[in-house]
Design an enzyme around this catalytic site. Structure first.
Site, mmCIF file in Angstrom:
data_model
loop_
_atom_site.group_PDB
_atom_site.id
_atom_site.type_symbol
_atom_site.label_atom_id
_atom_site.label_comp_id
_atom_site.label_asym_id
_atom_site.label_seq_id
_atom_site.Cartn_x
_atom_site.Cartn_y
_atom_site.Cartn_z
ATOM 1 N N ARG A 187 -13.030 -9.428 7.811
ATOM 2 C CA ARG A 187 -12.401 -9.492 7.582
ATOM 3 C C ARG A 187 -12.351 -10.523 8.130
ATOM 4 O O ARG A 187 -11.530 -12.494 8.279
ATOM 5 C CB ARG A 187 -10.663 -9.334 7.004
ATOM 6 C CG ARG A 187 -10.493 -8.778 5.197
ATOM 7 C CD ARG A 187 -9.665 -8.140 4.684
ATOM 8 N NE ARG A 187 -10.388 -7.885 3.149
ATOM 9 C CZ ARG A 187 -9.655 -6.933 2.612
ATOM 10 N NH1 ARG A 187 -9.172 -6.230 3.370
ATOM 11 N NH2 ARG A 187 -9.649 -6.882 1.175
ATOM 12 N N ASP A 220 -10.987 -4.218 7.791
ATOM 13 C CA ASP A 220 -9.481 -5.567 8.349
ATOM 14 C C ASP A 220 -10.705 -6.369 9.680
ATOM 15 O O ASP A 220 -10.686 -7.641 9.972
ATOM 16 C CB ASP A 220 -8.260 -4.671 9.083
ATOM 17 C CG ASP A 220 -8.000 -4.400 8.105
ATOM 18 O OD1 ASP A 220 -7.523 -4.518 7.343
ATOM 19 O OD2 ASP A 220 -7.042 -2.884 8.743
ATOM 20 N N ARG A 267 0.521 -1.202 -0.006
ATOM 21 C CA ARG A 267 -0.064 -0.132 0.121
ATOM 22 C C ARG A 267 1.354 1.086 -0.420
ATOM 23 O O ARG A 267 0.640 2.211 -0.789
ATOM 24 C CB ARG A 267 -0.898 -0.247 1.298
ATOM 25 C CG ARG A 267 -2.231 -0.985 1.339
ATOM 26 C CD ARG A 267 -2.466 -0.978 2.880
ATOM 27 N NE ARG A 267 -3.832 -2.052 2.822
ATOM 28 C CZ ARG A 267 -3.841 -3.166 3.025
ATOM 29 N NH1 ARG A 267 -2.776 -4.036 3.463
ATOM 30 N NH2 ARG A 267 -4.700 -4.348 3.541
ATOM 31 N N HIS A 323 -3.172 0.115 8.793
ATOM 32 C CA HIS A 323 -3.886 -1.001 7.890
ATOM 33 C C HIS A 323 -3.097 -1.178 7.089
ATOM 34 O O HIS A 323 -2.811 -0.689 5.822
ATOM 35 C CB HIS A 323 -5.190 0.648 7.410
ATOM 36 C CG HIS A 323 -5.701 -0.605 6.362
ATOM 37 N ND1 HIS A 323 -6.415 -1.658 6.679
ATOM 38 C CD2 HIS A 323 -5.822 0.079 4.339
ATOM 39 C CE1 HIS A 323 -6.734 -1.738 4.931
ATOM 40 N NE2 HIS A 323 -6.673 -1.140 4.186
#
Ligand code: NAI
Length: 255
Positions: free
Chosen positions: A151, A148, A88, A175
């Protein structure tokens, strides 16, 4: 309640769709720089309203910020997503410039809005927005932890073979694949400690899968995921809009 979503790509449009479908806002504005792209997405979504039963007004805009005026909440998803093998953080060069320009345009037309940052690297983009705008810390919120955690709950649900809605679990920290902290010790299924229901090795695997949850999907899809990210943003926006007082792990400045 008026919500603007900047970036009508995968995450932005999925989020707009969820907000309209869940009747969270009376108006949703989708804005993108690609000519007619947001207008097309808005029209397509509007054509689902009689089928899905919502009345939310969905407006598309090609970079015309006048249409976003008076928004209560603004979600920023504009920028490039990662490709397989990328982190990211590698997106920072392109996305920092986009997020800076977009936020300044937004605040010109919606000076009192709450801004939700989604563009990656999200934690850095949230901090950048806070610094650039000088807004109070409770008006800039980075969305990552909600996704998150969803998930994490999914992987726990698969390991336990129990519905994810009966599972409470949270991911805090950054993140990023190495900065996320799935709170395994506090995870529970209908009040029962999940650490008593799964072997330690199973729980460690769930935590490890959660941390690379985005990477796994990028490898499978060839680009960043969008259904769960869009839904996670919509939950956060819903809690703000309806003052649900829910707890979400977010990127925010703490003193
Ligand atoms: P996408 O490429 O499908 O959509 C991005 C959209 O932004 C494109 O339509 C593009 O035209 C638009 N755009 C670019 N510059 C713009 C500007 N200056 N003004 C308005 N629109 C502009 O990408 P996707 O998959 O929707 O991802 C968007 C961002 O969200 C990426 O940075 C991605 O890494 C991030 N992301 C963050 C998550 C999180 O949990 N925080 C989860 C998933 C994605």
């Amino acid at each position: 309640m008026k919500v603007t979503i900047v970036g009508a790509g995968n995450v932005g449009s999925t989020c707009a769709d969820a907000i309209a479908f869940k009747r969270i806002a009376s108006e949703v504005v989708l804005l993108d720089i690609k000519e007619k792209f947001a207008e097309g997405k808005a029209l397509d979504m509007t054509q689902t309203s009689s089928l899905l039963g919502f009345n939310t007004k969905i407006v598309g805009s090609t970079n015309d910020y006048a249409k976003t005026a008076g928004s209560d909440v603004v979600v920023i998803t504009s920028g490039i997503p990662r490709k397989p093998g990328m982190t990211r953080e590698e997106l920072i060069g392109v996305n920092a410039g986009i997020v800076k320009t977009v936020t300044s345009n937004i605040l010109e037309h919606s000076p009192d809005s709450i801004i939700v940052i989604v563009s990656n690297p999200m934690d850095t983009m949230t901090y950048l927005t806070l610094k650039e705008t000088g807004l109070p810390k409770n008006r800039i919120i980075g969305m990552g932890g909600a996704l998150d955690s969803a998930r994490f709950r999914t992987y726990l649900s698969l390991a336990l073979n129990k519905p994810s809605n009966d599972i409470h679990a949270m991911v805090i920290g950054g993140h990023g694949d190495t900065t996320m902290i799935p709170l395994t010790r506090l995870a529970s299924y209908n009040g029962l400690k999940i650490s008593d229901l799964l072997q330690e090795s199973e729980l460690s695997k769930v935590a490890a899968d959660t941390m690379v949850g985005g990477k796994t999907l990028t490898g499978m899809l060839g680009t960043s995921a969008w259904y769960a990210p869009g839904a996670a943003v919509s939950s956060l926006v819903q809690s703000i809009a309806c003052n649900h007082m829910k707890i979400f792990p977010c990127s925010a400045l703490l003193n």
